[in-house]
Design a protein around this motif. Structure first.
Motif, PDB file in Angstrom:
ATOM      1  N   LYS A 160       0.846  -1.193   0.000  1.00 56.28           N
ATOM      2  CA  LYS A 160       0.000   0.000   0.000  1.00 56.28           C
ATOM      3  C   LYS A 160       0.878   1.238   0.000  1.00 56.28           C
ATOM      4  O   LYS A 160       1.714   1.404   0.884  1.00 56.28           O
ATOM      5  N   PRO A 161       0.715   2.120  -0.974  1.00 56.46           N
ATOM      6  CA  PRO A 161       1.494   3.366  -0.965  1.00 56.46           C
ATOM      7  C   PRO A 161       1.113   4.244   0.227  1.00 56.46           C
ATOM      8  O   PRO A 161       0.015   4.120   0.785  1.00 56.46           O
ATOM      9  N   PRO A 162       1.995   5.138   0.642  1.00 55.28           N
ATOM     10  CA  PRO A 162       1.682   6.060   1.738  1.00 55.28           C
ATOM     11  C   PRO A 162       0.424   6.875   1.429  1.00 55.28           C
ATOM     12  O   PRO A 162       0.192   7.260   0.288  1.00 55.28           O
ATOM     13  N   PHE A 163      -0.368   7.118   2.466  1.00 55.35           N
ATOM     14  CA  PHE A 163      -1.574   7.947   2.405  1.00 55.35           C
ATOM     15  C   PHE A 163      -2.748   7.280   1.695  1.00 55.35           C
ATOM     16  O   PHE A 163      -3.840   7.838   1.658  1.00 55.35           O
ATOM     17  N   VAL A 164      -2.536   6.116   1.112  1.00 55.74           N
ATOM     18  CA  VAL A 164      -3.609   5.414   0.419  1.00 55.74           C
ATOM     19  C   VAL A 164      -4.349   4.530   1.424  1.00 55.74           C
ATOM     20  O   VAL A 164      -3.719   3.891   2.267  1.00 55.74           O
ATOM     21  N   PRO A 165      -5.686   4.467   1.370  1.00 55.08           N
ATOM     22  CA  PRO A 165      -6.444   3.650   2.328  1.00 55.08           C
ATOM     23  C   PRO A 165      -6.039   2.175   2.305  1.00 55.08           C
ATOM     24  O   PRO A 165      -5.654   1.636   1.260  1.00 55.08           O
ATOM     25  N   MET A 190       0.225 -10.135 -10.911  1.00 60.90           N
ATOM     26  CA  MET A 190       1.415  -9.287 -11.011  1.00 60.90           C
ATOM     27  C   MET A 190       1.423  -8.311  -9.836  1.00 60.90           C
ATOM     28  O   MET A 190       0.668  -7.330  -9.826  1.00 60.90           O
ATOM     29  N   ARG A 191       2.281  -8.570  -8.840  1.00 61.07           N
ATOM     30  CA  ARG A 191       2.361  -7.689  -7.673  1.00 61.07           C
ATOM     31  C   ARG A 191       3.378  -6.577  -7.949  1.00 61.07           C
ATOM     32  O   ARG A 191       4.559  -6.681  -7.612  1.00 61.07           O
ATOM     33  N   CYS A 192       2.890  -5.515  -8.545  1.00 57.88           N
ATOM     34  CA  CYS A 192       3.753  -4.410  -8.953  1.00 57.88           C
ATOM     35  C   CYS A 192       3.983  -3.435  -7.798  1.00 57.88           C
ATOM     36  O   CYS A 192       3.101  -3.213  -6.976  1.00 57.88           O
ATOM     37  N   SER A 193       5.162  -2.846  -7.775  1.00 58.09           N
ATOM     38  CA  SER A 193       5.410  -1.723  -6.870  1.00 58.09           C
ATOM     39  C   SER A 193       5.046  -0.438  -7.621  1.00 58.09           C
ATOM     40  O   SER A 193       4.412  -0.481  -8.675  1.00 58.09           O
ATOM     41  N   PHE A 194       5.439   0.715  -7.098  1.00 58.58           N
ATOM     42  CA  PHE A 194       5.101   1.986  -7.737  1.00 58.58           C
ATOM     43  C   PHE A 194       5.597   1.982  -9.175  1.00 58.58           C
ATOM     44  O   PHE A 194       6.749   1.651  -9.445  1.00 58.58           O
ATOM     45  N   MET A 195       4.703   2.355 -10.099  1.00 56.26           N
ATOM     46  CA  MET A 195       5.049   2.287 -11.518  1.00 56.26           C
ATOM     47  C   MET A 195       5.327   3.665 -12.110  1.00 56.26           C
ATOM     48  O   MET A 195       4.644   4.637 -11.795  1.00 56.26           O
ATOM     49  N   THR A 196       6.323   3.715 -12.971  1.00 57.45           N
ATOM     50  CA  THR A 196       6.643   4.920 -13.722  1.00 57.45           C
ATOM     51  C   THR A 196       6.578   4.588 -15.211  1.00 57.45           C
ATOM     52  O   THR A 196       6.489   3.418 -15.601  1.00 57.45           O
ATOM     53  N   GLU A 197       6.633   5.622 -16.038  1.00 55.13           N
ATOM     54  CA  GLU A 197       6.603   5.429 -17.477  1.00 55.13           C
ATOM     55  C   GLU A 197       7.903   5.927 -18.073  1.00 55.13           C
ATOM     56  O   GLU A 197       8.312   7.066 -17.822  1.00 55.13           O
ATOM     57  N   GLY A 209       8.143   9.033  -8.683  1.00 55.53           N
ATOM     58  CA  GLY A 209       8.922   7.836  -8.996  1.00 55.53           C
ATOM     59  C   GLY A 209      10.400   8.037  -8.730  1.00 55.53           C
ATOM     60  O   GLY A 209      11.090   7.135  -8.242  1.00 55.53           O
ATOM     61  N   GLY A 210      10.902   9.234  -9.052  1.00 56.03           N
ATOM     62  CA  GLY A 210      12.300   9.541  -8.763  1.00 56.03           C
ATOM     63  C   GLY A 210      12.584   9.536  -7.279  1.00 56.03           C
ATOM     64  O   GLY A 210      13.637   9.054  -6.833  1.00 56.03           O
ATOM     65  N   LEU A 211      11.648  10.029  -6.493  1.00 56.07           N
ATOM     66  CA  LEU A 211      11.828  10.032  -5.042  1.00 56.07           C
ATOM     67  C   LEU A 211      11.791   8.612  -4.486  1.00 56.07           C
ATOM     68  O   LEU A 211      12.550   8.272  -3.578  1.00 56.07           O
ATOM     69  N   VAL A 212      10.899   7.779  -5.034  1.00 52.56           N
ATOM     70  CA  VAL A 212      10.841   6.378  -4.604  1.00 52.56           C
ATOM     71  C   VAL A 212      12.152   5.670  -4.909  1.00 52.56           C
ATOM     72  O   VAL A 212      12.691   4.929  -4.087  1.00 52.56           O
ATOM     73  N   LEU A 213      12.690   5.906  -6.107  1.00 53.96           N
ATOM     74  CA  LEU A 213      13.965   5.293  -6.486  1.00 53.96           C
ATOM     75  C   LEU A 213      15.090   5.775  -5.589  1.00 53.96           C
ATOM     76  O   LEU A 213      15.942   4.980  -5.149  1.00 53.96           O
ATOM     77  N   LEU A 214      15.098   7.075  -5.272  1.00 52.21           N
ATOM     78  CA  LEU A 214      16.123   7.611  -4.387  1.00 52.21           C
ATOM     79  C   LEU A 214      16.021   6.987  -3.002  1.00 52.21           C
ATOM     80  O   LEU A 214      17.040   6.600  -2.401  1.00 52.21           O
ATOM     81  N   GLY A 215      14.801   6.866  -2.488  1.00 49.89           N
ATOM     82  CA  GLY A 215      14.618   6.266  -1.171  1.00 49.89           C
ATOM     83  C   GLY A 215      15.093   4.824  -1.130  1.00 49.89           C
ATOM     84  O   GLY A 215      15.733   4.398  -0.158  1.00 49.89           O
ATOM     85  N   ASN A 232       9.779  -4.202   3.193  1.00 49.75           N
ATOM     86  CA  ASN A 232       8.388  -4.224   2.750  1.00 49.75           C
ATOM     87  C   ASN A 232       7.842  -2.820   2.535  1.00 49.75           C
ATOM     88  O   ASN A 232       6.944  -2.607   1.720  1.00 49.75           O
ATOM     89  N   LEU A 233       8.380  -1.865   3.260  1.00 47.47           N
ATOM     90  CA  LEU A 233       7.887  -0.494   3.176  1.00 47.47           C
ATOM     91  C   LEU A 233       8.471   0.249   1.986  1.00 47.47           C
ATOM     92  O   LEU A 233       7.780   1.011   1.304  1.00 47.47           O
ATOM     93  N   ILE A 234       9.746   0.037   1.711  1.00 47.74           N
ATOM     94  CA  ILE A 234      10.439   0.752   0.630  1.00 47.74           C
ATOM     95  C   ILE A 234      10.765  -0.233  -0.482  1.00 47.74           C
ATOM     96  O   ILE A 234      11.705  -1.017  -0.374  1.00 47.74           O
ATOM     97  N   ARG A 235       9.964  -0.198  -1.535  1.00 44.61           N
ATOM     98  CA  ARG A 235      10.135  -1.118  -2.642  1.00 44.61           C
ATOM     99  C   ARG A 235      10.722  -0.395  -3.853  1.00 44.61           C
ATOM    100  O   ARG A 235      10.483   0.802  -4.043  1.00 44.61           O
ATOM    101  N   PRO A 236      11.480  -1.084  -4.691  1.00 48.36           N
ATOM    102  CA  PRO A 236      12.026  -0.429  -5.887  1.00 48.36           C
ATOM    103  C   PRO A 236      10.909  -0.145  -6.883  1.00 48.36           C
ATOM    104  O   PRO A 236      10.032  -0.992  -7.087  1.00 48.36           O
ATOM    105  N   PRO A 237      10.890   1.036  -7.503  1.00 53.01           N
ATOM    106  CA  PRO A 237       9.875   1.309  -8.518  1.00 53.01           C
ATOM    107  C   PRO A 237      10.128   0.465  -9.762  1.00 53.01           C
ATOM    108  O   PRO A 237      11.237  -0.002 -10.002  1.00 53.01           O
ATOM    109  N   VAL A 238       9.096   0.252 -10.544  1.00 55.92           N
ATOM    110  CA  VAL A 238       9.221  -0.476 -11.803  1.00 55.92           C
ATOM    111  C   VAL A 238       8.581   0.369 -12.901  1.00 55.92           C
ATOM    112  O   VAL A 238       7.709   1.195 -12.638  1.00 55.92           O
TER     113      VAL A 238
END
Length: 267
Positions: A160-165, A190-197, A209-215, A232-238
């Motif tokens: 679950k992303p931050p702030f999302v129910p 397909m259990r995807c993490s935060f997605m970018t294009e 997405g850049g901030l997620v990658l940096l974290g 589990n909290l900090i996943r690599p973006p895809v």
């Protein structure tokens, strides 16, 4: 060998259009189902060739009568429909041209002060992320008949992303469970993490997405994988390209089961 066919529900969405594009690239006959039945708008001209090779169909995911008669012709079906918030205004903000202060204010305004009693019953996590997937799977099984074990791909999430129910993730897990219980259906979740294009211009999604990658990079360089809670909290973006390529690899290999974000990120 006959050309493979695939139906992508949510085919004009953020991930769905990439699934359609990669399918065309791999030689599939691709049909995209969406509420409008129209291709995505405002895409660069480079997208026109693959868009013209996709068949665009209108359908209401919560009304199987709007699509069930068309499903028998497909080898595989993809459910690529979901939402982070039940207030859909956030989607316009997330993919708009980037203006940090304006977009932050617009997103805050779109999410605050909503009246739960005024929500459209069709735009809930339960309806969109769970019930529509189960309805689609049942209709696909009925259309194909016994003994074929057709493939059904469900776009889920790793966390679950931050702030999302919380219901964002629980309804996806409930959908995974119900789909896995269906006999005669080869299910790929397909259990995807935060997605970018890839190659997209600056917008709130790409910046986040850049901030997620940096974290994730900071975590790997400081504590590595030593703390499971942090992992589990900090996943690599895809990227959507990585998700789509992995999806087709799993389809063609005969795989069934869960595909985790760590594997997707390696593609």
């Amino acid at each position: 060998m006959s050309v493979k066919s695939i139906a992508v529900f949510g085919g004009n969405g953020f991930l769905g259009r990439k699934i359609c594009e990669v399918g065309v690239r791999l030689g599939y006959n691709v049909t995209a189902f969406s509420r409008s039945g129209k291709p995505p708008s405002n895409l660069p001209p480079i997208n026109v060739p693959w868009i013209n090779k996709v068949k665009w169909e209108a359908a209401d995911l919560l009304d199987p009568s709007s699509y069930s008669s068309k499903l028998s012709q497909y080898d595989s079906v993809v459910h690529s429909v979901g939402m982070l918030f039940e207030n859909q205004s956030y989607k316009k903000v997330a993919n708009s041209n980037f203006n940090a202060l304006r977009d932050a204010q617009n997103l805050a305004n779109s999410l605050k002060g909503s009246n739960p009693m005024a929500k459209d019953s069709k735009l809930t996590f339960e309806a969109i992320q769970r019930d529509s997937a189960v309805l689609l799977a049942d209709a696909f099984l009925e259309a194909k008949g016994p003994g074929l074990e057709p493939a059904f791909v469900y776009i889920s999430a790793s966390q679950k992303p931050p702030f999302v129910p919380e219901r964002y993730l629980t309804t996806k897990r409930e959908a995974e469970f119900e789909l896995a219980c269906k006999e005669g259906l080869r299910v790929i979740a397909m259990r995807c993490s935060f997605m970018t294009e890839e190659h997209s211009g600056p917008n709130p999604r790409s910046v986040l997405g850049g901030l997620v990658l940096l974290g994730h990079s900071v975590k790997q360089n400081t504590i590595g994988d030593s703390l499971s809670y942090v992992n589990n909290l900090i996943r690599p973006p895809v990227s959507t390209e990585q998700v789509a390529r992995t999806l087709y690899e799993k389809l063609e290999s005969g795989y069934s089961g869960i595909v985790r974000d760590e594997e997707i990120a390696k593609k």
